[in-house]
Design an enzyme around this catalytic site. Structure first.
Site, PDB file in Angstrom:
ATOM      1  N   GLU A 191      -0.634  -4.972   6.289  1.00 46.18           N
ATOM      2  CA  GLU A 191       0.705  -5.129   5.696  1.00 46.18           C
ATOM      3  C   GLU A 191       1.556  -6.090   6.503  1.00 46.18           C
ATOM      4  OE1 GLU A 191       1.831  -1.030   5.633  1.00 46.18           O
ATOM      5  OE2 GLU A 191       1.496  -0.855   3.472  1.00 46.18           O
ATOM      6  N   THR A 197       0.842  -1.206   0.000  1.00 47.63           N
ATOM      7  CA  THR A 197       0.000   0.000   0.000  1.00 47.63           C
ATOM      8  C   THR A 197       0.871   1.247   0.000  1.00 47.63           C
ATOM      9  OG1 THR A 197      -1.849  -1.100   1.115  1.00 47.63           O
ATOM     10  CG2 THR A 197      -1.692   1.292   1.377  1.00 47.63           C
ATOM     11  N   GLY A 198       0.402   2.282  -0.666  1.00 41.72           N
ATOM     12  CA  GLY A 198       1.110   3.557  -0.678  1.00 41.72           C
ATOM     13  C   GLY A 198       1.482   3.959  -2.098  1.00 41.72           C
ATOM     14  N   ASP A 248       6.190  -4.026  -1.055  1.00 40.84           N
ATOM     15  CA  ASP A 248       5.565  -2.973  -0.285  1.00 40.84           C
ATOM     16  C   ASP A 248       6.533  -1.808  -0.091  1.00 40.84           C
ATOM     17  OD1 ASP A 248       3.385  -3.219   2.675  1.00 40.84           O
ATOM     18  OD2 ASP A 248       3.692  -1.623   1.214  1.00 40.84           O
ATOM     19  N   LYS A 271      14.205   7.372   2.000  1.00 42.90           N
ATOM     20  CA  LYS A 271      13.662   6.579   3.119  1.00 42.90           C
ATOM     21  C   LYS A 271      14.773   5.896   3.916  1.00 42.90           C
ATOM     22  CE  LYS A 271       9.423   7.492   1.754  1.00 42.90           C
ATOM     23  NZ  LYS A 271       8.397   6.476   1.508  1.00 42.90           N
ATOM     24  N   LYS A 288       6.746   1.514   9.041  1.00 47.85           N
ATOM     25  CA  LYS A 288       5.688   1.529   8.038  1.00 47.85           C
ATOM     26  C   LYS A 288       4.414   2.045   8.683  1.00 47.85           C
ATOM     27  CE  LYS A 288       5.028  -1.880   5.260  1.00 47.85           C
ATOM     28  NZ  LYS A 288       4.768  -0.830   4.221  1.00 47.85           N
ATOM     29  N   GLY A 290       2.665   4.829   7.319  1.00 42.76           N
ATOM     30  CA  GLY A 290       2.355   6.206   6.922  1.00 42.76           C
ATOM     31  C   GLY A 290       1.054   6.281   6.126  1.00 42.76           C
ATOM     32  N   GLY A 291       0.778   5.161   5.413  1.00 41.39           N
ATOM     33  CA  GLY A 291      -0.459   5.105   4.633  1.00 41.39           C
ATOM     34  C   GLY A 291      -1.611   4.466   5.385  1.00 41.39           C
TER      35      GLY A 291
END
Ligand code: DER
Length: 221
Positions: free
Chosen positions: A102, A25-26, A80, A120, A93, A95-96
């Site tokens: 996940e 995701t993201g 991911d 990152k 992880k 942030g989304g």
């Protein structure tokens, strides 16, 4: 030059016919899903699960076969993104807002490939606020427990309302600044009543693909 796209499309090359794939995701995982969608349209045979409603919708729009979680079995590869990656491949992880699904998908994958732009990469986790997923029931008590642990939590907001994850939970973003021991903090957080999970992915990533500003790819295993 879109660095996220470069990293994501490099990761998509790992996917072969017959594989069972976890879709992250993201905004970086977005490009991996689109690339896999193109390959599916060209004949790639895969089965997939998604780590968020948004990624599920995107995958279906591309015609990627999405299989129910109770039917797909163990996954070959999950691709991911991440908000921070340290030299030991430990991650922040969430942030989304998708950290719970996940982490479950990553834990049931033989290989987790993390894709990101070079920004990152950090020496020490913690500058990015650590997301912690909290059940709504008596959430103020859980918030207080996070404060007592020194996490400096703030409820993630969606306009004037508290943000809700796909699972109907809240997210507390914790201003940790510097995380000395990610493994220890991961356990301490998840021991708190009311905490569902947190954005520390410790010893889970197998490959990290970073796209640098000069367009080069730093691929680490
Ligand atoms: O929510 C998440 O865990 C996302 O994967 C996030 O960590 C990375 O999102 P980005 O690719 O949009 O920066």
């Amino acid at each position: 030059m879109n660095l996220k796209k470069i990293a994501a499309e490099r990761a998509a090359e790992y996917i072969k016919d017959g594989m069972k794939v976890g879709l992250g995701t993201g905004s970086t995982a977005y490009f991996a899903i689109c690339r896999l969608g193109e390959r599916v349209r060209d004949g790639l045979q895969i089965q997939a699960v998604a780590t968020s409603e948004a990624s599920d919708k995107l995958a279906r729009e591309w015609g990627i076969p999405i299989i129910p979680f109770d039917q797909i079995g163990r996954l070959d590869i999950t691709i991911d993104g991440a908000d921070e990656v340290d030299p030991d491949f430990n991650l922040i992880k969430g942030g989304g807002g998708a950290l719970l699904r996940e982490k479950i998908v990553a834990a049931n994958s033989d290989k987790l490939i993390i894709v990101a732009d070079g920004s990152k990469a950090v020496q020490q986790l913690g500058q990015f606020p650590l997301p912690v997923e909290v059940v709504p029931f008596a959430s103020e008590w859980t918030f207080q427990a996070l404060e007592n642990l020194g996490c400096r939590p703030k409820w993630r907001m969606n306009g004037d309302e508290r943000y809700l994850t796909d699972n109907g939970n809240l997210i507390a973003d914790c201003q940790m600044e510097a995380i000395e021991n990610a493994a220890e903090l991961n356990v301490k957080l998840n021991m708190l009543p009311g905490v569902v999970d947190n954005g520390l992915f410790v010893d889970m990533a197998d490959t990290v693909i970073l796209a640098k500003d000069d367009g080069s790819i730093d691929e680490r295993h």
